[in-house]
Design a protein around this motif. Structure first.
Motif, PDB file in Angstrom:
ATOM      1  N   THR A 217      -2.820  -5.894  -2.279  1.00  0.00           N
ATOM      2  CA  THR A 217      -2.344  -5.054  -1.184  1.00  0.00           C
ATOM      3  C   THR A 217      -2.601  -5.756   0.145  1.00  0.00           C
ATOM      4  OG1 THR A 217      -2.896  -3.110  -2.495  1.00  0.00           O
ATOM      5  CG2 THR A 217      -2.523  -2.776  -0.154  1.00  0.00           C
ATOM      6  N   GLY A 218      -1.593  -5.677   1.032  1.00  0.00           N
ATOM      7  CA  GLY A 218      -1.732  -6.294   2.342  1.00  0.00           C
ATOM      8  C   GLY A 218      -1.064  -7.636   2.465  1.00  0.00           C
ATOM      9  N   CYS A 219      -0.618  -8.232   1.347  1.00  0.00           N
ATOM     10  CA  CYS A 219       0.084  -9.515   1.364  1.00  0.00           C
ATOM     11  C   CYS A 219       1.464  -9.322   0.759  1.00  0.00           C
ATOM     12  CB  CYS A 219      -0.680 -10.585   0.598  1.00  0.00           C
ATOM     13  SG  CYS A 219      -2.175 -11.148   1.430  1.00  0.00           S
ATOM     14  N   GLU A 220       2.474  -9.684   1.514  1.00  0.00           N
ATOM     15  CA  GLU A 220       3.842  -9.517   1.015  1.00  0.00           C
ATOM     16  C   GLU A 220       4.109 -10.439  -0.167  1.00  0.00           C
ATOM     17  OE1 GLU A 220       8.456  -9.829   2.649  1.00  0.00           O
ATOM     18  OE2 GLU A 220       6.768  -9.821   4.052  1.00  0.00           O
ATOM     19  N   SER A 221       3.659 -11.679  -0.099  1.00  0.00           N
ATOM     20  CA  SER A 221       3.827 -12.638  -1.196  1.00  0.00           C
ATOM     21  C   SER A 221       2.542 -12.712  -2.007  1.00  0.00           C
ATOM     22  CB  SER A 221       4.174 -14.028  -0.649  1.00  0.00           C
ATOM     23  OG  SER A 221       5.360 -13.980   0.117  1.00  0.00           O
ATOM     24  N   ASN A 222       2.695 -12.918  -3.309  1.00  0.00           N
ATOM     25  CA  ASN A 222       1.525 -13.070  -4.164  1.00  0.00           C
ATOM     26  C   ASN A 222       0.757 -14.344  -3.792  1.00  0.00           C
ATOM     27  OD1 ASN A 222       2.411 -10.800  -5.447  1.00  0.00           O
ATOM     28  ND2 ASN A 222       3.223 -11.852  -7.235  1.00  0.00           N
ATOM     29  N   LEU A 223      -0.566 -14.238  -3.775  1.00  0.00           N
ATOM     30  CA  LEU A 223      -1.406 -15.385  -3.402  1.00  0.00           C
ATOM     31  C   LEU A 223      -1.484 -16.359  -4.573  1.00  0.00           C
ATOM     32  CD1 LEU A 223      -4.321 -13.504  -1.592  1.00  0.00           C
ATOM     33  CD2 LEU A 223      -2.285 -14.544  -0.583  1.00  0.00           C
TER      34      LEU A 223
ATOM     35  N   ASP B 149     -10.234  -2.360   7.116  1.00  0.00           N
ATOM     36  CA  ASP B 149     -10.915  -1.078   6.891  1.00  0.00           C
ATOM     37  C   ASP B 149     -10.235  -0.276   5.791  1.00  0.00           C
ATOM     38  OD1 ASP B 149     -12.675  -1.709   8.929  1.00  0.00           O
ATOM     39  OD2 ASP B 149     -11.391  -0.798  10.467  1.00  0.00           O
ATOM     40  N   THR B 150      -9.416  -0.931   5.005  1.00  0.00           N
ATOM     41  CA  THR B 150      -8.666  -0.269   3.940  1.00  0.00           C
ATOM     42  C   THR B 150      -9.066  -0.856   2.598  1.00  0.00           C
ATOM     43  OG1 THR B 150      -6.799   0.007   5.451  1.00  0.00           O
ATOM     44  CG2 THR B 150      -6.366   0.331   3.112  1.00  0.00           C
ATOM     45  N   THR B 151      -9.167  -0.022   1.601  1.00  0.00           N
ATOM     46  CA  THR B 151      -9.441  -0.495   0.245  1.00  0.00           C
ATOM     47  C   THR B 151      -8.193  -1.158  -0.318  1.00  0.00           C
ATOM     48  OG1 THR B 151     -11.038   1.273  -0.110  1.00  0.00           O
ATOM     49  CG2 THR B 151     -10.152   0.184  -2.073  1.00  0.00           C
ATOM     50  N   LEU B 152      -8.336  -2.376  -0.800  1.00  0.00           N
ATOM     51  CA  LEU B 152      -7.209  -3.155  -1.312  1.00  0.00           C
ATOM     52  C   LEU B 152      -7.187  -3.108  -2.832  1.00  0.00           C
ATOM     53  CD1 LEU B 152      -7.399  -6.322   0.982  1.00  0.00           C
ATOM     54  CD2 LEU B 152      -6.225  -4.148   1.388  1.00  0.00           C
TER      55      LEU B 152
ATOM     56  N   ALA C  54       0.854  -1.185   0.000  1.00  0.00           N
ATOM     57  CA  ALA C  54       0.000   0.000   0.000  1.00  0.00           C
ATOM     58  C   ALA C  54       0.892   1.237   0.000  1.00  0.00           C
ATOM     59  CB  ALA C  54      -0.943  -0.002   1.197  1.00  0.00           C
ATOM     60  N   SER C  55       0.282   2.407  -0.027  1.00  0.00           N
ATOM     61  CA  SER C  55       1.034   3.657  -0.080  1.00  0.00           C
ATOM     62  C   SER C  55       0.447   4.645   0.917  1.00  0.00           C
ATOM     63  CB  SER C  55       0.997   4.259  -1.487  1.00  0.00           C
ATOM     64  OG  SER C  55       1.632   3.434  -2.421  1.00  0.00           O
TER      65      SER C  55
END
Length: 684
Positions: free
Chosen positions: A422-428, A310-313, A199-200
Motif C-alpha cells: 500500500t502506498g506504492c503504485e508500482s510493485n517494489l 501514519d497509516t498502516t500499510l 489503500a481504501s
C-alpha cells in the motif's frame, strides 16, 4: 417571439412560459436532488419548469405536390412544420377520478400559413379539446393551443400517444401519467478524503425512501469505486445503510458516477470524487546476492521495508510486476487448462471431462480470501521463499523479510520478486542472485584406452568415485544405446556416496562384434545439470593363432599312395576358438582312390578318362574342425592321396566360427606335389 434556438409564448396564450430551448437529445444525467424535486412537483409545476423541447418523431410523410399551394417550405425536412410544447405531456401526483388538464401548444415553424389538427386518442383516460375553429390556418411564427385532459381511474402509470397531422407529415406526441414513485434521498456528490494508492477509504450513507411507493433499486459504479449492497428493496419510510468504497490503484484524481436505477425505469446519477497520492518507500536492499549454497542446504538473507507514514500499510509478495501482467498470466493458464481438457476428452472419449470444462466456464469468481490464497500459492520459484508472504506494517515501524534460498540444482539463479505494498503504485522489485552448488563427485580417470580386446572376452575395469564435497552424492550410470554401448555393464549402476567417501565401480565389457569403438558412459549426479563422462575406447579383434610350421612339404609322392604330414595349431588368445580346416583348391568329387584299392578291383576305371570325371577329394585333414581352449594347441594331420599327375601348390585355411572364413595369419600354408612316373611326388 422566435429566437435562434427556441421561441417565446406570450400572455396571450394564458400561460406565463419562460424561454423554451429546442434541443435534439436530452442526455443530461439527473442528480438525486433534481429527481426528488421533479417527482414531488404537481403537474402544473412540472409544466411551468419545462424549459426544453425535443423534435417529435415523424410517423409519415405526405405528397404535397398536388394538395397545397405553397410548394416550398423553410422548415427543415427532418423536423415537422409545427413544434409541440411541451414535447411530452406528463401528469403526476394525481388523485383517481379527478380530471387534470394540460395545454398543448403547436408553433408554426414555417414562413407561410399552415393547417394543423390533433386526432383524438384511443385511450378512455385521455381526451383532447381543440380550439373553436380547428380548421383555421396558423400564421407563420404563431401557435395554436389544444387542451389535453386526463381522468385516472386508479393511482398507477398511464401511457398514450397523440397524433398530430399537418399538410406535410404526421408525428406523435407522447402522453403519460406517472403513478406512485419511490424516492431515495441520496446526496448528489460524495467526496472522499485523500487516499494512499492501493489503500481504501469508505463513506456510509443512510438511504431512506421518502416517496410514496416501494423502492426496488440497483447500484452500480466503476473502479476504483465500489458500493455495497449493490441492490435492495425499501418500503415507504424505511432506511438502509449504503457503503461506498474508494480503492485507487493509480495516483491522481478519480471521478466516476454511481448509478441508482429504480425498478420503474428511472436512472439517477451520484458523482463520486477522490484523490490518490503515493508514499516514498523502498526496499533495503533492492538487490540481494546470496552466498553459494549446496543443494538441500539453506541460506537466509534479510530485507527491510520502513513505513514512515501514519497509516498502516498492507503488503503481499508476488511474482508479477503488475496486476495487468498477473491477469494476462492467469488468462493464459486458463486457456491452456481448457485446451488440455478438450484434448483429454477427445482422446479418452470421456464425457465427464466435457462436463468439467463447461462447469469451469460457468463457475462464479472466487471470493476475496480464495483469490488471495491462489495469489500467494502462485508465488513460488521452488528454491526461493519469502517469509512472511503477507501482512501489515504499522506506522513508523520497519518490517523484516527473510529471503530463504534452498537450491534444487547446481546452477546460477537470477530471479526478481515483487512486493505489492500500500502506498506504492508500482510493485517494489527485489532482485535475488544466488548460485546452487551440487555434489562434487570426481572420477579416478575419465578415459580408458582398452587397446585390443578379444571377441567374447569379458574384460573388467575398476573406476573409483570420490565425493570431495559436503553433501552426499546420489549417482546413476547410463550407457549409450549403441552396438558397443550395450556391451558395457556397470556394478553398482546407482547408489549414494557420502561426503568424503569413495565408491569403487566395476565396468565389464564383453562384445560379440568386431570393430573399433569409443563409447561415453554417463555418470548422472542428482543436483548436477550436466553428467560426468567416462570414455572407453579400443578395438575388438578375433582370436590370434598360428601353425607350428610355415609349410607342409610332401616331397615326391607315388600316384595313389597316401602320404601324411603333421603340424600343430596354436591358440595364442585368451578366449577359446572354434575352427574348421579345409584345403583351398582341392577337388569336390568323391574321395581319391588308393593304389591298393585299385589293384584289388581291376574293373575300376577311376583313373581312366580323367578329363571326363569330377576331380576327387585328395586331401584329408584330421581333425577337420573343433575347439581350441585359450592358450592351447591341437595337432593336425594332413593326408594326400594323389589321383592326379601334377604339381600341388595349395593352401590350408582356417575358418573361425563367429569371426570369419579363410582367416590366414602371417602367410598362407602351401601343399605341393611333384609328378614322378609312375607315381606322384608331393612337396610342401
Amino acid at each position: 417571439q422566435r429566437t435562434s434556438r427556441g421561441f417565446w409564448v406570450g400572455k396571450s396564450e394564458k400561460k406565463n412560459i419562460q424561454s423554451i430551448q429546442l434541443v435534439d437529445d436530452v442526455s443530461l444525467q439527473m442528480t438525486p436532488s433534481a429527481f426528488t424535486q421533479k417527482m414531488l412537483q404537481s403537474t402544473e409545476e412540472r409544466l411551468n419548469n419545462t424549459t426544453e423541447v425535443n423534435p417529435p418523431r415523424i410517423l409519415e410523410w405526405f405528397d404535397t405536390s398536388n394538395t397545397i399551394h405553397q410548394k416550398f417550405s423553410v422548415a427543415h425536412l427532418e423536423r415537422p412544420l409545427f413544434q409541440p410544447f411541451p414535447s411530452e405531456l406528463v401528469f403526476q401526483n394525481f388523485t383517481p377520478l379527478q380530471t387534470y388538464k394540460l395545454p398543448l401548444i403547436l408553433l408554426n415553424n414555417d414562413k407561410v400559413l399552415r393547417h394543423v389538427k390533433l386526432e383524438q386518442p384511443e385511450s378512455e383516460d385521455f381526451f383532447v379539446v381543440g380550439p373553436v375553429n380547428p380548421g383555421t390556418k396558423v400564421a407563420p411564427g404563431m401557435s395554436i393551443t389544444f387542451t389535453v385532459g386526463f381522468t385516472p381511474k386508479e393511482n398507477k402509470d398511464y401511457e398514450d400517444k397523440l397524433i398530430c397531422v399537418t399538410e406535410r407529415e404526421r408525428f406523435e406526441i407522447p402522453v403519460r401519467a406517472i403513478g406512485p414513485r419511490a424516492i431515495l434521498d441520496f446526496r448528489d456528490e460524495i467526496l472522499f478524503p485523500v487516499c494512499l494508492v492501493k489503500a481504501s477509504t469508505q463513506k456510509t450513507h443512510l438511504l431512506r425512501n421518502i416517496g410514496n411507493s416501494q423502492a426496488k433499486f440497483k447500484l452500480h459504479t466503476q473502479q476504483p469505486f465500489s458500493v455495497k449492497p449493490s441492490s435492495g428493496t425499501l418500503d415507504v419510510g424505511e432506511s438502509l445503510q449504503v457503503t461506498v468504497s474508494f480503492h485507487p490503484l493509480t495516483v491522481g484524481d478519480h471521478r466516476e458516477d454511481l448509478l441508482l436505477h429504480y425498478h420503474t425505469g428511472e436512472d439517477v446519477f451520484i458523482s463520486l470524487c477522490g484523490s490518490c497520492e503515493e508514499l516514498n518507500i523502498h526496499l533495503e536492499p533492492e538487490c540481494v546476492t546470496l552466498k553459494s549454497t549446496y543443494i538441500s542446504l539453506t541460506n537466509v538473507h534479510t530485507v527491510t521495508l520502513t513505513n514512515s507514514s501514519d497509516t498502516t500499510l498492507q503488503y503481499c509478495w508476488t511474482m508479477w510486476p503488475s496486476l495487468e501482467v498477473e491477469e494476462q498470466s492467469s488468462q493464459r493458464y486458463t486457456c491452456r487448462f481448457k485446451a488440455f481438457l478438450i484434448k483429454e476428452a477427445w482422446t479418452a472419449k470421456t464425457p465427464h471431462l466435457f462436463f468439467l470444462m463447461l462447469v469451469s466456464d460457468r463457475t462464479p469468481c472466487c471470493n476475496d480470501s480464495q483469490t488471495e490464497e491462489d495469489h500467494l500459492l502462485g508465488f513460488s520459484f521452488g528454491c526461493i521463499t519469502v517469509n512472511p508472504l503477507k501482512g501489515e506494517i504499522w506506522p513508523n515501524t520497519t518490517a523484516q523479510f527473510s529471503i530463504i534460498f534452498k537450491p534444487e540444482e547446481a546452477k546460477l539463479y537470477h530471479h526478481t520478486v515483487y512486493c505489492d505494498v500500500t502506498g506504492c503504485e508500482s510493485n517494489l522489485p527485489l532482485t535475488i542472485v544466488g548460485e546452487g552448488l551440487g555434489p562434487e563427485l570426481e572420477l579416478s580417470y575419465s578415459l580408458m584406452d582398452m587397446n585390443n580386446v578379444f571377441i567374447s572376452d569379458k574384460d573388467h575395469y575398476e573406476v573409483q568415485m570420490s565425493n570431495v564435497g559436503f553433501i552426499e552424492a546420489v549417482f546413476r550410470f547410463s550407457v549409450p544405446d549403441t552396438t558397443f554401448g550395450r556391451c558395457f555393464s556397470i556394478c553398482p549402476e546407482e547408489g549414494v556416496v557420502p561426503p568424503g567417501a569413495c565408491q569403487n565401480v566395476d565396468v565389464i565389457f564383453q562384445s560379440s562384434n568386431l570393430g573399433t569403438f569409443s563409447e561415453d558412459l554417463l555418470l548422472n549426479v542428482e543436483g548436477q545439470p550436466h553428467p560426468l563422462t567416462l570414455t572407453f575406447r579400443g578395438c575388438v579383434i578375433g582370436p590370434t593363432f598360428h601353425f607350428s610350421v610355415f609349410e607342409l612339404n610332401f616331397g615326391d609322392v607315388a600316384f595313389g599312395f597316401p602320404a601324411t604330414s603333421t603340424c600343430t595349431l596354436f591358440n595364442t588368445s585368451f578366449v577359446p576358438m572354434d575352427f574348421y580346416l579345409r584345403v583351398l583348391g582341392d577337388g569336390s568329387g568323391p574321395p581319391s582312390v588308393s593304389s591298393a584299392c585299385q589293384v584289388s578291383d581291376s574293373s575300376r576305371k577311376n583313373w581312366k578318362d580323367s578329363a571326363a570325371r569330377v576331380r576327387p577329394v585328395e586331401f584329408t585333414v584330421i581333425p577337420a574342425g573343433g575347439s581350441v581352449r585359450a592358450m592351447s594347441e591341437v595337432n593336425i594331420k594332413v593326408t594326400l592321396c594323389s589321383n592326379t599327375v601334377k604339381v600341388y601348390r595349395l593352401a590350408l585355411v582356417v575358418d573361425v566360427l563367429g569371426v570369419g572364413e579363410e582367416m590366414l595369419l602371417d602367410r598362407c600354408n602351401y601343399l605341393t606335389s611333384l609328378p614322378f612316373q609312375p607315381t606322384s611326388l608331393f612337396k610342401w
